[in-house]
Design a protein around this motif. Sequence first.
Motif, PDB file in Angstrom:
ATOM      1  N   TYR A   1       0.813  -1.214   0.000  1.00 48.32           N
ATOM      2  CA  TYR A   1       0.000   0.000   0.000  1.00 48.32           C
ATOM      3  C   TYR A   1       0.842   1.257   0.000  1.00 48.32           C
ATOM      4  CZ  TYR A   1      -4.217  -2.737   0.670  1.00 48.32           C
ATOM      5  OH  TYR A   1      -5.241  -3.611   0.477  1.00 48.32           O
ATOM      6  N   CYS A   2       1.892   1.291   0.837  1.00 47.76           N
ATOM      7  CA  CYS A   2       2.626   2.547   0.979  1.00 47.76           C
ATOM      8  C   CYS A   2       3.894   2.589   0.121  1.00 47.76           C
ATOM      9  CB  CYS A   2       2.962   2.793   2.448  1.00 47.76           C
ATOM     10  SG  CYS A   2       3.362   4.506   2.809  1.00 47.76           S
ATOM     11  N   GLY A   3       4.220   1.450  -0.532  1.00 48.70           N
ATOM     12  CA  GLY A   3       5.325   1.460  -1.481  1.00 48.70           C
ATOM     13  C   GLY A   3       6.712   1.477  -0.870  1.00 48.70           C
ATOM     14  N   GLN A   4       6.833   1.151   0.435  1.00 42.88           N
ATOM     15  CA  GLN A   4       8.153   1.162   1.076  1.00 42.88           C
ATOM     16  C   GLN A   4       8.660  -0.278   1.192  1.00 42.88           C
ATOM     17  OE1 GLN A   4       9.245   4.446   1.750  1.00 42.88           O
ATOM     18  NE2 GLN A   4       7.328   4.708   0.621  1.00 42.88           N
ATOM     19  N   LEU A   5       9.660  -0.597   0.391  1.00 38.66           N
ATOM     20  CA  LEU A   5      10.170  -1.957   0.347  1.00 38.66           C
ATOM     21  C   LEU A   5      10.965  -2.271   1.618  1.00 38.66           C
ATOM     22  CD1 LEU A   5      10.410  -4.473  -1.332  1.00 38.66           C
ATOM     23  CD2 LEU A   5      12.307  -3.441  -2.575  1.00 38.66           C
ATOM     24  N   SER A   6      10.618  -3.390   2.263  1.00 39.96           N
ATOM     25  CA  SER A   6      11.319  -3.739   3.504  1.00 39.96           C
ATOM     26  C   SER A   6      11.771  -5.186   3.508  1.00 39.96           C
ATOM     27  CB  SER A   6      10.390  -3.496   4.705  1.00 39.96           C
ATOM     28  OG  SER A   6      10.859  -4.201   5.834  1.00 39.96           O
ATOM     29  N   LEU A   7      12.985  -5.397   3.981  1.00 38.50           N
ATOM     30  CA  LEU A   7      13.505  -6.752   4.173  1.00 38.50           C
ATOM     31  C   LEU A   7      13.731  -7.021   5.653  1.00 38.50           C
ATOM     32  CD1 LEU A   7      16.081  -7.072   1.257  1.00 38.50           C
ATOM     33  CD2 LEU A   7      13.853  -8.143   1.461  1.00 38.50           C
ATOM     34  N   GLY A   8      13.025  -6.247   6.488  1.00 36.12           N
ATOM     35  CA  GLY A   8      13.256  -6.389   7.923  1.00 36.12           C
ATOM     36  C   GLY A   8      12.112  -7.053   8.666  1.00 36.12           C
ATOM     37  N   SER A   9      11.154  -7.642   7.945  1.00 36.94           N
ATOM     38  CA  SER A   9       9.958  -8.185   8.604  1.00 36.94           C
ATOM     39  C   SER A   9      10.299  -9.135   9.738  1.00 36.94           C
ATOM     40  CB  SER A   9       9.099  -8.938   7.600  1.00 36.94           C
ATOM     41  OG  SER A   9       8.906  -8.172   6.461  1.00 36.94           O
TER      42      SER A   9
END
Lengths: 301, 345
Positions: free
Chosen positions: B64-72
């Motif tokens: 939704y917000c377009g912020q790619l994260s690899l920290g889940s």
Amino acid sequence: MIGASLGAAAYERAPEISRILAGAGPVEDTRRARLSAKADAILTLSGIGISFGGVTALSDVDLEVKSGEIRAVIGPNGAGKSSLINIISGLYHANHGTIAIDGQPFARVPANRLARLGVARTFQNLALFGGLSVRDNIASGRVHTRHTSFVEHIAGLPRARREDAVIAEKTDQIVVFLHLEAVADRLVATLPYGLQKRVELARALVAEPKILLLDEPMAGMTATEKAEMAGFVRAARDRHGVTIILIEHDIGVVMGLSDRVAVLDYGRKIADGTPAEVRADPAVIRAYIGTAEGEASDELL
Amino acid sequence: MAVQALDAERLPIDWQKLALPAVLIAVAYGLIPTYASSYLVEAILLPFLALSLAAVGLNLLTGYCGQLSLGSSAFMAVGAFAAYNFNLRVEALPLVATMILAGISAAGIGILFGLPSLRLRGFYLAVSTLAAQFFVQWALTKFGWFSNDNPSGVISAPHLTVAGFSLDGPTGRYLLSVTMVIVLTGLVWRLVNSAIGRNFIAVRDNETAARVIGVPVLRTKLLAFAISSFIIGVAGVLWAFTYLRTVEPAGFNLDRSFQILFIIIIGGLASIRGAFLGAAFIVVFPLVLSRLGAFAFGGLFDSGVLDMSQRIVLGALIIIFLIAEPNGLSALFDRLKRRIGSRSS
Ligand SMILES: Nc1ncnc2c1ncn2[C@@H]1O[C@H](COP(=O)(O)OP(=O)(O)OP(=O)(O)O)[C@@H](O)[C@H]1O
Ligand SMILES: [Mg+2]
């Protein structure tokens, strides 16, 4: 990279010049008289200059815009028109000069407060939210009037619902005003280009701005679409009294629509005045001839 | 001139969206607790629920917000360890309160590691969220306090009780998990359909335009990080307390972060349903493959070879699927529904 000259509509200069020379559509004198009666400047740029690396996009540009007028800015590709609008909207920061919006002076306009300053804009290349419906895109133009938190929205508290209702009503009015009823619930990305341009105008208008910046709102449109759009722009001014700065390549449209025209060439303002004055200005003719070839220049000579 | 109405591509109406979740909730509380075997619950439903919730959280941030994260996975770890420590150190803290505090802890860390998003985008942001991944795992291993100085670093989850009822059995853990997932998903659903959710999409689709119309871009991004991390943190608690029954840093590694990212890509970005479809696929499909593999080649290869070839098959299938349907299972689901709809009418 907003406002770069990439992707500008192809525009041929030759027909333009003949139209300038032929004199396209007079502007009513009554309107101009009314304007000078309340000749307070709502927007003033003084000594604006900006450069990118080695490229000077604008140098020492002054521009004064009166409340309620349609002020066109024209000039060849790369003249600095979009840069000017980007500076007014705070996306670019000028290296020199100041901007006064409604009497408030700025060296750098704060882009995140632009809407609250009463300024709305459209972009040369579409800048819609592709994942939202037409209605939601338009409604987003009033986001600056919201004061509710995410908790109020999740819980559906009365304040959030009232806010939504007010915005929905304003949105509906603009949808009707710009004849977008039939597509209001579609995803904006599925609309044809001309309609997307219109949605962008709607998103700007719904904010009820004092000043509206339009960067080539008719670029890439068919003649019919252009005429329609010109009608909407004029109606927005006449009905809502919004002051409009209009960048447009189609000289016919510009001459017919605007009260005053400023001409930029290589980042400098080379002429400024009523459409008739600008049309007769030798510097303007030279600037356009200097870049055009063939029959148009022959015609002039 | 009025615009001609074009029927195709209209947005679906909300009540249609509500029918399926209603049926699923009925199944979740009516059928599963009575009929599901404990294998189904322990091996499939519990990991599915925890991963679904984590995927809902990541989808909020990335889809939704377009912020790619690899920290889940780091935010899951923060949730799990925070819950363990709140439970251990605060006398008589109710389980639900523990989970909420764990979520808030994860949200705090999420905001901290979301700060680079104010400057960085796309892959650069993803790389900076990797820092969260490594930092959290390092801190949890390095400081014994987090695992109450347990020498092995592997600690058992506490007993689960809500209002005096013990939820330690498979059904109890399932009910706890499914309830948390339903409640939080419901809240996320309300959020993404609100003006705030539309701000998320605006920031994702055109940050410059969003800023100019007055979307508070920085606040919106940090809010997305906070809420997303809260949800992923609670998912971490579910993962550790209801599924694994142990709390250890090793399980929350980069692989897990990628797994959750795969889930939302396979399921469909910016789709809550996609998070569940993707999680189901990731949990169930390897089990099916391994059953099939063991059945077909059981005696021929050793289990290591089978395991490796399963991963390859799974990877290949994902690639083929995404080429055919880049918008994920959720879009596939919509297409099937439309086809069935047009046939019946
Ligand atoms: N962000 C930027 N970075 C570097 N150069 C830029 C940038 N924006 C504008 N320029 C340069 O400044 C000059 C003026 O560009 P600008 O986009 O303002 O022209 P324009 O009059 O709007 O042209 P067009 O009619 O093609 O839209 C061009 O030389 C352009 O390449
Ligand atoms: Mg331009």
